[in-house]
Design an enzyme around this catalytic site. Structure first.
Site, mmCIF file in Angstrom:
data_model
loop_
_atom_site.group_PDB
_atom_site.id
_atom_site.type_symbol
_atom_site.label_atom_id
_atom_site.label_comp_id
_atom_site.label_asym_id
_atom_site.label_seq_id
_atom_site.Cartn_x
_atom_site.Cartn_y
_atom_site.Cartn_z
ATOM 1 N N ALA A 29 -4.006 4.447 3.340
ATOM 2 C CA ALA A 29 -2.842 3.619 3.027
ATOM 3 C C ALA A 29 -1.605 4.495 3.181
ATOM 4 O O ALA A 29 -1.682 5.727 3.087
ATOM 5 C CB ALA A 29 -2.968 3.080 1.608
ATOM 6 N N GLY A 55 -7.902 4.614 2.567
ATOM 7 C CA GLY A 55 -7.965 3.216 3.004
ATOM 8 C C GLY A 55 -8.536 3.075 4.411
ATOM 9 O O GLY A 55 -9.114 2.034 4.747
ATOM 10 N N GLU A 67 -12.129 3.044 3.922
ATOM 11 C CA GLU A 67 -12.480 1.777 3.264
ATOM 12 C C GLU A 67 -12.487 0.616 4.259
ATOM 13 O O GLU A 67 -13.362 -0.246 4.205
ATOM 14 C CB GLU A 67 -11.515 1.506 2.110
ATOM 15 C CG GLU A 67 -11.735 2.474 0.944
ATOM 16 C CD GLU A 67 -10.677 2.359 -0.135
ATOM 17 O OE1 GLU A 67 -9.474 2.434 0.211
ATOM 18 O OE2 GLU A 67 -11.039 2.202 -1.315
ATOM 19 N N GLU A 122 -8.070 10.273 -2.180
ATOM 20 C CA GLU A 122 -7.137 9.729 -3.177
ATOM 21 C C GLU A 122 -6.974 10.651 -4.393
ATOM 22 O O GLU A 122 -5.908 10.735 -4.988
ATOM 23 C CB GLU A 122 -7.609 8.346 -3.655
ATOM 24 C CG GLU A 122 -7.405 7.231 -2.646
ATOM 25 C CD GLU A 122 -8.550 7.067 -1.669
ATOM 26 O OE1 GLU A 122 -9.406 7.983 -1.548
ATOM 27 O OE2 GLU A 122 -8.599 6.024 -0.998
HETATM 28 N N1 DAK Z 1 0.545 7.893 4.789
HETATM 29 C C1 DAK Z 1 1.739 8.111 5.365
HETATM 30 N N2 DAK Z 1 1.925 9.011 6.352
HETATM 31 C C2 DAK Z 1 0.862 9.719 6.763
HETATM 32 C C3 DAK Z 1 -0.417 9.543 6.200
HETATM 33 C C4 DAK Z 1 -0.553 8.564 5.161
HETATM 34 N N3 DAK Z 1 -1.727 8.289 4.592
HETATM 35 N N4 DAK Z 1 -1.267 10.389 6.807
HETATM 36 C C5 DAK Z 1 -0.564 11.063 7.738
HETATM 37 N N5 DAK Z 1 0.727 10.660 7.711
HETATM 38 C C6 DAK Z 1 1.816 11.137 8.539
HETATM 39 C C7 DAK Z 1 2.329 12.488 8.066
HETATM 40 O O1 DAK Z 1 3.250 12.321 7.008
HETATM 41 C C8 DAK Z 1 2.985 13.032 9.318
HETATM 42 O O2 DAK Z 1 4.231 12.411 9.483
HETATM 43 P P1 DAK Z 1 5.526 13.288 9.956
HETATM 44 O O3 DAK Z 1 5.650 14.391 8.951
HETATM 45 O O4 DAK Z 1 5.152 13.768 11.332
HETATM 46 O O5 DAK Z 1 6.640 12.280 9.938
HETATM 47 C C9 DAK Z 1 2.057 12.515 10.414
HETATM 48 O O6 DAK Z 1 1.369 11.389 9.865
HETATM 49 C C10 DAK Z 1 1.023 13.540 10.848
HETATM 50 O O7 DAK Z 1 0.396 14.057 9.687
HETATM 51 P P2 DAK Z 1 0.236 15.639 9.419
HETATM 52 O O8 DAK Z 1 1.411 16.370 9.912
HETATM 53 O O9 DAK Z 1 -0.133 15.768 7.998
HETATM 54 O O10 DAK Z 1 -1.009 15.949 10.384
HETATM 55 P P3 DAK Z 1 -2.183 17.021 10.185
HETATM 56 O O11 DAK Z 1 -2.933 16.973 11.463
HETATM 57 O O12 DAK Z 1 -1.660 18.319 9.681
HETATM 58 O O13 DAK Z 1 -3.095 16.410 9.027
HETATM 59 C C11 DAK Z 1 -4.272 14.669 7.827
HETATM 60 C C12 DAK Z 1 -3.766 15.211 9.205
HETATM 61 C C13 DAK Z 1 -4.878 13.284 8.111
HETATM 62 C C14 DAK Z 1 -5.353 15.611 7.294
HETATM 63 C C15 DAK Z 1 -3.085 14.603 6.844
HETATM 64 O O14 DAK Z 1 -2.008 13.892 7.452
HETATM 65 C C16 DAK Z 1 -3.414 13.938 5.550
HETATM 66 O O15 DAK Z 1 -4.029 14.545 4.666
HETATM 67 N N6 DAK Z 1 -3.009 12.637 5.392
HETATM 68 C C17 DAK Z 1 -3.157 11.933 4.152
HETATM 69 C C18 DAK Z 1 -4.600 11.506 3.939
HETATM 70 C C19 DAK Z 1 -4.758 10.791 2.617
HETATM 71 O O16 DAK Z 1 -4.513 11.345 1.534
HETATM 72 N N7 DAK Z 1 -5.182 9.515 2.669
HETATM 73 C C20 DAK Z 1 -5.445 8.723 1.496
HETATM 74 C C21 DAK Z 1 -4.195 7.958 1.125
HETATM 75 S S1 DAK Z 1 -4.465 6.979 -0.345
HETATM 76 C C22 DAK Z 1 -4.781 -0.477 -1.804
HETATM 77 C C23 DAK Z 1 -5.591 -0.388 -0.693
HETATM 78 C C24 DAK Z 1 -5.953 0.854 -0.250
HETATM 79 C C25 DAK Z 1 -5.493 1.992 -0.871
HETATM 80 C C26 DAK Z 1 -4.699 1.881 -1.991
HETATM 81 C C27 DAK Z 1 -4.327 0.646 -2.460
HETATM 82 N N8 DAK Z 1 -4.373 -1.808 -2.312
HETATM 83 C C28 DAK Z 1 -5.026 -2.961 -1.712
HETATM 84 C C29 DAK Z 1 -3.249 -1.929 -3.088
HETATM 85 C C30 DAK Z 1 -5.812 3.255 -0.289
HETATM 86 C C31 DAK Z 1 -5.207 4.433 -0.670
HETATM 87 C C32 DAK Z 1 -5.197 5.568 0.241
HETATM 88 O O17 DAK Z 1 -5.664 5.503 1.356
#
Ligand code: DAK
Length: 257
Positions: free
Chosen positions: A65, A108, A111, A131
């Site tokens: 997400a 997400g 998921e 998360e």
């Molecule tokens: N959200 C927003 N931007 C993201 C992102 C994300 N989840 N993942 C990556 N990006 C963006 C980064 O901010 C970066 O943007 P710029 O800085 O270039 O503007 C760009 O994508 C490239 O990312 P990185 O520079 O970080 O790239 P790396 O290769 O170094 O790393 C990575 C890739 C995938 C390991 C890293 O980006 C990362 O850890 N991303 C976050 C992964 C994460 O924590 N995902 C879980 C998020 S929580 C719901 C439904 C579902 C959910 C919640 C509620 N409801 C129905 C209400 C689900 C929650 C989640 O998924």
């Protein structure tokens, strides 16, 4: 508005949907999910489409997400805006839905892949629920679907300790159907969808519904559900045709009714 989900329909009746937000690693903001839900509803309504493949790009399926969008959400917004209901609709897709996953399928993204009926993974696929690193827990079914798929112990490790699975591990634990080289994971997913598309659409949907019931209900209820869908299959022209074709040693012509 940006086109975050691109769609096409192949000549063999496969609907393709691609996440298209590469600059943000296909982060799933509300617009992306809305477009995905709309695309799946269109495929469900189109008799030409027999099976659907959902994919991202080679580097990322979806990195979760959108953290930017989520960061300022309040509990009342989550409640009032029915965000969960929107995500839930992905899992109610009627037609067979195959995720073709390469690179990151996180949070997400993982998921959504688990809401699909099958997952074809490329060798570079990485599955995780990070998360916990953000101080939250999975919000789109991750604690439930992952646990039912890989078992309690591993689900605990993935969700509580942010352990990621590579493609081979995901295969070993039943999260994905197969692992193929990055060069042809999408073709492989489409070929699987085409195989499904070659069968009676009625029987395919009845079978999908029945397997989904196995996932969601106790055994006795699931068996009753299967029995009713078995009766229903015998109400279709495809059943008459399929059996007649077998007995006449010819190829069946499916009508989808
Ligand atoms: N959200 C927003 N931007 C993201 C992102 C994300 N989840 N993942 C990556 N990006 C963006 C980064 O901010 C970066 O943007 P710029 O800085 O270039 O503007 C760009 O994508 C490239 O990312 P990185 O520079 O970080 O790239 P790396 O290769 O170094 O790393 C990575 C890739 C995938 C390991 C890293 O980006 C990362 O850890 N991303 C976050 C992964 C994460 O924590 N995902 C879980 C998020 S929580 C719901 C439904 C579902 C959910 C919640 C509620 N409801 C129905 C209400 C689900 C929650 C989640 O998924």
């Amino acid at each position: 508005m940006e086109t975050y989900v691109v769609t096409e329909i192949t000549s063999s009746g496969v609907g393709l949907a691609y996440f298209n937000r590469p600059e943000a690693y296909n982060a799933l903001n509300t617009a992306v999910i809305r477009q995905l839900v709309a695309a799946l509803a269109d495929f469900d309504a189109d008799p030409q489409v027999r099976a659907v493949v959902l994919t991202g790009n080679e580097k990322v399926f979806a990195a979760g997400a959108d953290i930017q969008e989520m960061s300022s959400l309040t509990p009342m917004q989550l409640f009032a805006e029915a965000r969960f209901a929107l995500w839930d609709r992905i899992a109610t897709t009627q037609k067979p839905l195959i995720a073709a996953v390469s690179g990151f399928a996180l949070g997400g993204g993982c998921e959504v892949a688990m809401m699909c009926d099958m997952i074809v993974a490329s060798e570079s696929a990485k599955f995780g629920q990070p998360e916990i690193t953000l101080g939250i827990i999975p919000g789109a079914g991750g604690t439930q679907r992952l646990t039912r798929t890989v078992g309690k112990a591993l689900a605990m490790e993935i969700i509580l300790a942010n352990r990621w699975l590579n493609a081979e591990e995901a295969l070993a634990h039943g999260l994905v159907n197969r692992v193929v080289p990055v060069s042809n994971y999408l073709e492989e997913a489409i070929a699987l969808a085409e195989k499904i598309a070659s069968f009676s659409p009625v029987a395919v949907q009845l079978a999908k519904q029945s397997i989904t019931a196995a996932w969601q209900t106790p055994l006795t209820e699931g068996l009753r559900f299967e029995r009713h869908n078995f009766y229903l299959a015998f109400a279709s022209e495809d059943q008459t045709e399929g059996m007649a074709a077998f007995l006449a040693k010819r190829t069946p012509h499916w009508q989808g009714k």
